[in-house]
Scaffold this active site. Structure first.
Site, PDB file in Angstrom:
ATOM      1  N   LYS A   5      13.442 -14.618 -10.548  1.00 22.50           N
ATOM      2  CA  LYS A   5      13.203 -13.521 -11.498  1.00 22.50           C
ATOM      3  C   LYS A   5      12.195 -13.952 -12.548  1.00 22.50           C
ATOM      4  CE  LYS A   5      14.241 -10.907  -9.881  1.00 22.50           C
ATOM      5  NZ  LYS A   5      14.792 -10.679  -8.619  1.00 22.50           N
ATOM      6  N   TRP A  29      -3.010  -2.672  -1.433  1.00 20.77           N
ATOM      7  CA  TRP A  29      -2.632  -4.054  -1.735  1.00 20.77           C
ATOM      8  C   TRP A  29      -3.413  -4.899  -0.729  1.00 20.77           C
ATOM      9  CZ3 TRP A  29      -0.232  -8.317   0.548  1.00 20.77           C
ATOM     10  CH2 TRP A  29       0.327  -9.247  -0.333  1.00 20.77           C
ATOM     11  N   ASN A  44      -1.886   2.089   5.884  1.00 25.02           N
ATOM     12  CA  ASN A  44      -0.998   0.985   5.488  1.00 25.02           C
ATOM     13  C   ASN A  44      -0.781   0.122   6.718  1.00 25.02           C
ATOM     14  OD1 ASN A  44      -0.740   2.246   3.073  1.00 25.02           O
ATOM     15  ND2 ASN A  44       1.454   2.636   3.213  1.00 25.02           N
ATOM     16  N   GLY A  45      -0.695  -1.171   6.532  1.00 21.53           N
ATOM     17  CA  GLY A  45      -0.448  -2.046   7.690  1.00 21.53           C
ATOM     18  C   GLY A  45      -1.661  -2.885   8.014  1.00 21.53           C
ATOM     19  N   GLU A  62       8.613 -14.426 -11.069  1.00 22.56           N
ATOM     20  CA  GLU A  62       8.026 -13.153 -10.626  1.00 22.56           C
ATOM     21  C   GLU A  62       7.411 -12.375 -11.779  1.00 22.56           C
ATOM     22  OE1 GLU A  62      10.423 -11.047  -7.026  1.00 22.56           O
ATOM     23  OE2 GLU A  62      11.572 -11.361  -8.837  1.00 22.56           O
ATOM     24  N   CYS A 109       0.820  -1.212   0.000  1.00 26.37           N
ATOM     25  CA  CYS A 109       0.000   0.000   0.000  1.00 26.37           C
ATOM     26  C   CYS A 109       0.855   1.264   0.000  1.00 26.37           C
ATOM     27  CB  CYS A 109      -0.883   0.029   1.232  1.00 26.37           C
ATOM     28  SG  CYS A 109      -1.867  -1.430   1.447  1.00 26.37           S
ATOM     29  N   ARG A 130       5.172   0.152  -5.821  1.00 24.70           N
ATOM     30  CA  ARG A 130       5.137  -0.653  -4.604  1.00 24.70           C
ATOM     31  C   ARG A 130       4.240  -1.879  -4.749  1.00 24.70           C
ATOM     32  NH1 ARG A 130       6.468   2.669   0.152  1.00 24.70           N
ATOM     33  NH2 ARG A 130       5.025   1.468   1.393  1.00 24.70           N
ATOM     34  N   GLU A 147      18.068 -17.254  -7.707  1.00 27.81           N
ATOM     35  CA  GLU A 147      17.667 -15.888  -8.062  1.00 27.81           C
ATOM     36  C   GLU A 147      17.144 -15.829  -9.499  1.00 27.81           C
ATOM     37  OE1 GLU A 147      16.941 -13.314  -6.618  1.00 27.81           O
ATOM     38  OE2 GLU A 147      17.178 -11.681  -8.031  1.00 27.81           O
ATOM     39  N   LYS A 171       6.573  -4.368  -3.844  1.00 26.68           N
ATOM     40  CA  LYS A 171       7.997  -4.036  -3.772  1.00 26.68           C
ATOM     41  C   LYS A 171       8.494  -4.072  -2.340  1.00 26.68           C
ATOM     42  CE  LYS A 171      11.903  -2.680  -5.382  1.00 26.68           C
ATOM     43  NZ  LYS A 171      12.638  -3.774  -6.042  1.00 26.68           N
ATOM     44  N   HIS A 173      18.193 -35.966  -7.591  1.00 31.08           N
ATOM     45  CA  HIS A 173      17.333 -36.385  -6.481  1.00 31.08           C
ATOM     46  C   HIS A 173      15.900 -35.897  -6.661  1.00 31.08           C
ATOM     47  CE1 HIS A 173      20.805 -37.918  -4.421  1.00 31.08           C
ATOM     48  NE2 HIS A 173      21.419 -36.765  -4.584  1.00 31.08           N
TER      49      HIS A 173
HETATM   50  C1  G6P Z   1       9.455  -8.427  -2.028  1.00 32.08           C
HETATM   51  C2  G6P Z   1      10.071  -7.899  -3.301  1.00 32.08           C
HETATM   52  C3  G6P Z   1      11.366  -8.641  -3.583  1.00 32.08           C
HETATM   53  C4  G6P Z   1      12.303  -8.537  -2.403  1.00 32.08           C
HETATM   54  C5  G6P Z   1      11.647  -9.000  -1.109  1.00 32.08           C
HETATM   55  C6  G6P Z   1      12.479  -8.633   0.094  1.00 32.08           C
HETATM   56  O1  G6P Z   1       9.024  -9.729  -2.202  1.00 32.08           O
HETATM   57  O2  G6P Z   1       9.160  -8.050  -4.370  1.00 32.08           O
HETATM   58  O3  G6P Z   1      11.984  -8.106  -4.720  1.00 32.08           O
HETATM   59  O4  G6P Z   1      13.438  -9.291  -2.634  1.00 32.08           O
HETATM   60  O5  G6P Z   1      10.384  -8.370  -0.945  1.00 32.08           O
HETATM   61  O6  G6P Z   1      12.508  -7.247   0.206  1.00 32.08           O
HETATM   62  P1  G6P Z   1      13.644  -6.394   0.824  1.00 32.08           P
HETATM   63  O7  G6P Z   1      13.215  -4.981   0.603  1.00 32.08           O
HETATM   64  O8  G6P Z   1      13.677  -6.750   2.292  1.00 32.08           O
HETATM   65  O9  G6P Z   1      14.925  -6.706   0.155  1.00 32.08           O
END
Ligand code: G6P
Length: 612
Positions: free
Chosen positions: A489, A74, A100-101, A492, A2, A27, A485, A607, A508
């Site tokens: 990516k 969100w 927010n929260g 996502e 949010c 965000r 990673e 984000k 395995h």
């Molecule tokens: C969310 C974002 C990711 C990020 C993760 C951890 O899931 O979409 O890109 O890696 O949070 O966030 P941070 O800000 O703690 O690195």
């Protein structure tokens, strides 16, 4: 997650609010809304969907007013729909609130308010708070400020709120516990937002609200108090953020811009921290803590998402060069599994946003247990750097694309520097190797530039595999976290299912999935497990899998075995994550673009994850 923007001043609020909401889109959100004060009435427009959708819907409305608030939601409590979108008005329309929260005890509060005749039209916890404030305001015959303060003493959970009271129209009330809020100070005007991105084009003077602080914001006057009603002196800070840093600057997407920024962002990460003759490195934020770090019997790294992958690279680096045992934990698991924490543990929290709720909670747990907690964060002034004993900023600049790219390479850069400094100080890394690795590290940006020169090549591969249902990513040693990673990516942003695996573990389980339709991305640069990864490639080929290999420049062996190869320049194997992740970022990016996905704002993702 949010986003919040608010304005009070002499300008028209609407253009500021709507632009601010667009700045906050990165965000992640699913609905949006605004409220404007007009002649003692608060008008609200809100709906499911994008900010531009709301803008189009209300284009013919009267949008005047010099006090306003806006929100991107969100969903947590209740599905994303028009009714659940913020702002929420209280039943008798005295208060309008954005939040927010999460209010954890909202159902108990709701029950009590219902018993007192309150009716609810949304499923949100926020509407409960709006009505609680109004109930206290009317029943107690108190000011709006007191009503907000008293209501918040009844609330359990996290919040960043901004409140408008229609009876006290020249005022915004903001309060923070957990979810961040920053106040921008203009000329007889104030801005309030969940982060600095919507503020920076208006003013650089800001105040970060602390937990349990309540701000009463008027045009030319600002008062900040604790929830116990003690006035506190606001700490004004200057933003270093430049507006260009949060714009696309000609790139189609923020993600692509951020991928291409990496030669510069990595340079910024080590700028001023490596001597010009490359003889020395220092991390100013850790200087005082260094003796303790060198003596550490154990380091715990805590993070989520991509930052957790960086932490895994950190484990390999620190164990190899500094010979200190490292454990890497997800914040969410660590905080709830009754972990063993020793007083002499060093905990390193890694976070791009500095706001991730689970990482923050894990930090607090570690602090309560007496451990020393360090932060590696990107967003200056965010919560984690404020909650930790010491730390370093990654200085990657604002990362707007939800899928983390340059923040990852900046985090790995810091972890590399930490491992090398620690190793040298402890004597577990020779002076000669230390100097060689510093040189290698400073060469990384130009090697990334070389990789980026052939970025277009990824398009044709992306075209070939855009309809794949699954991908497997394999790596060994330092490249195992990179495989994780790479898979993250891809899933996502393209919504293709992908799994990262240690290459040897393939047999395995994942090997059962391999057939002529399965693309397998293998990280296979020249390092000590090169021969073994070549064997793994043969195992995939023997089952007709499609191999896309990331190899060292000039590798002819794998070129003859794989279906496609992407070359990266040679480097020390400990630094290979910084190079090999770039092709994986590009591959995911182009696949997502070709599939027509919203690369910068993938569905359901946020984000900055400020809820647990
Ligand atoms: C969310 C974002 C990711 C990020 C993760 C951890 O899931 O979409 O890109 O890696 O949070 O966030 P941070 O800000 O703690 O690195």
């Amino acid at each position: 997650m949010c986003g919040i923007i608010g304005y009070i001043g002499n300008k028209q609020a609407y253009p500021i609010i709507i632009k601010g909401l667009k700045r906050l889109e990165y965000r992640g959100y699913d609905s949006t809304g605004i409220a404007l004060l007009q002649k003692g009435e608060t008008i609200i427009y809100k709906q499911k969907g994008k900010v531009s959708h709301l803008e189009d819907t209300i284009v013919d409305e009267n949008l005047s007013g010099t006090v306003g608030i806006g929100h991107t939601r969100w969903a947590t409590h209740g599905e994303p729909n028009d009714m659940n979108a913020h702002p929420h008005a209280s039943q008798n329309k005295k208060f309008v609130i954005i939040h927010n929260g999460i209010i954890e005890n909202y159902s108990r509060l709701k029950k009590k308010l219902k018993a007192r005749g309150y009716k609810f039209i949304s499923e949100t916890d926020t509407e409960v708070l709006a009505n609680l404030i109004e109930y206290i305001y009317e029943k107690g015959n108190v000011s709006a400020e007191i009503a907000v303060r008293l209501a918040l003493t009844k609330v359990i959970g996290a919040y960043g709120i901004v409140v408008i009271c229609k009876d006290e129209p020249d005022m915004l009330i903001a309060a923070r516990k957990g979810s961040p809020l920053v106040i921008g100070i203009g000329n007889n005007e104030h801005y309030i937002a969940s982060d600095a991105t919507p503020i920076v084009e208006h003013t650089k003077s800001v105040i970060y609200l602390n937990n349990d602080n309540i701000a009463v914001i008027k045009r030319g006057e600002l008062t900040i108090k604790t929830i116990d009603n003690a006035e506190i002196e606001p700490q004004v800070q200057e933003l270093t953020l430049e507006i260009g840093a949060i714009e696309k600057n000609g790139y189609d997407h923020f993600m692509l811009k951020e991928i291409f920024e990496q030669p510069r962002s990595i340079t910024d990460t080590f700028r001023g921290r490596i001597a010009s003759d490359l003889s020395e490195m220092r991390l100013g934020g850790l200087l005082d803590i260094m003796p303790q770090l060198e003596k550490a019997k154990r380091i715990l790294i805590i993070a989520c998402g991509t930052s957790w992958h960086a932490g895994l690279v950190g484990e390999y680096l620190i164990e190899e060069f500094a010979r200190i045992p490292v454990e890497v934990e997800y914040g969410s698991e660590f905080r709830y599994r009754n972990p063993i924490i020793y007083k002499d543990d060093i905990v390193i929290a890694i976070s791009q946003s500095g706001e991730t709720a689970d990482t923050l909670a894990a930090i607090n747990l570690a602090k309560e247990a007496g451990a020393t907690v360090l932060g590696i964060c990107n967003v200056v002034g965010s919560s984690i750097p404020r909650e930790t004993h010491a730390g370093v900023y990654t200085h990657a600049g604002p990362e707007i694309g939800v899928a983390s790219t340059k923040a990852f390479t900046a985090q790995v850069t810091i972890l590399t520097m930490m491992a090398l400094i620690l190793g040298k100080n402890k004597g577990t890394l020779s002076e000669e190797s230390y100097l060689k690795l510093i040189k290698e590290l400073t060469d990384i940006p130009k090697k990334i530039e070389e990789i980026l020169k052939s970025s277009k090549n990824y398009k044709s591969i992306a075209e070939l595999y855009k309809n794949a249902g699954n991908f497997i990513y394999l790596g060994r040693g330092y490249l195992f976290p990179v495989a994780l990673e790479g898979a993250l990516k891809l899933k996502e942003i393209s919504y293709i299912h992908a799994e990262g695996y240690p290459a040897a573990e393939m047999k395995h389980g994942p090997i059962a999935l391999i057939d002529e339709k399965m693309p397998v991305v293998v990280l296979a640069t020249k390092d000590k497990s090169y021969d073994k990864i070549v064997t793994n490639i043969q195992e995939v080929k023997a089952r007709n899998g499609i191999v896309i290999a990331i190899v060292s420049q000039g590798d002819e062996i794998i070129k003859n075995m794989a279906d496609h190869v992407f070359e990266v320049p040679n480097t020390h194997e400990a630094l290979a994550p910084l190079l090999t992740v770039i092709p994986l970022q590009l591959l995911s990016y182009y696949i997502a673009v070709i599939r027509g996905c919203n690369v910068d704002q993938p569905r359901n993702l946020a984000k900055s994850v400020t809820v647990e």
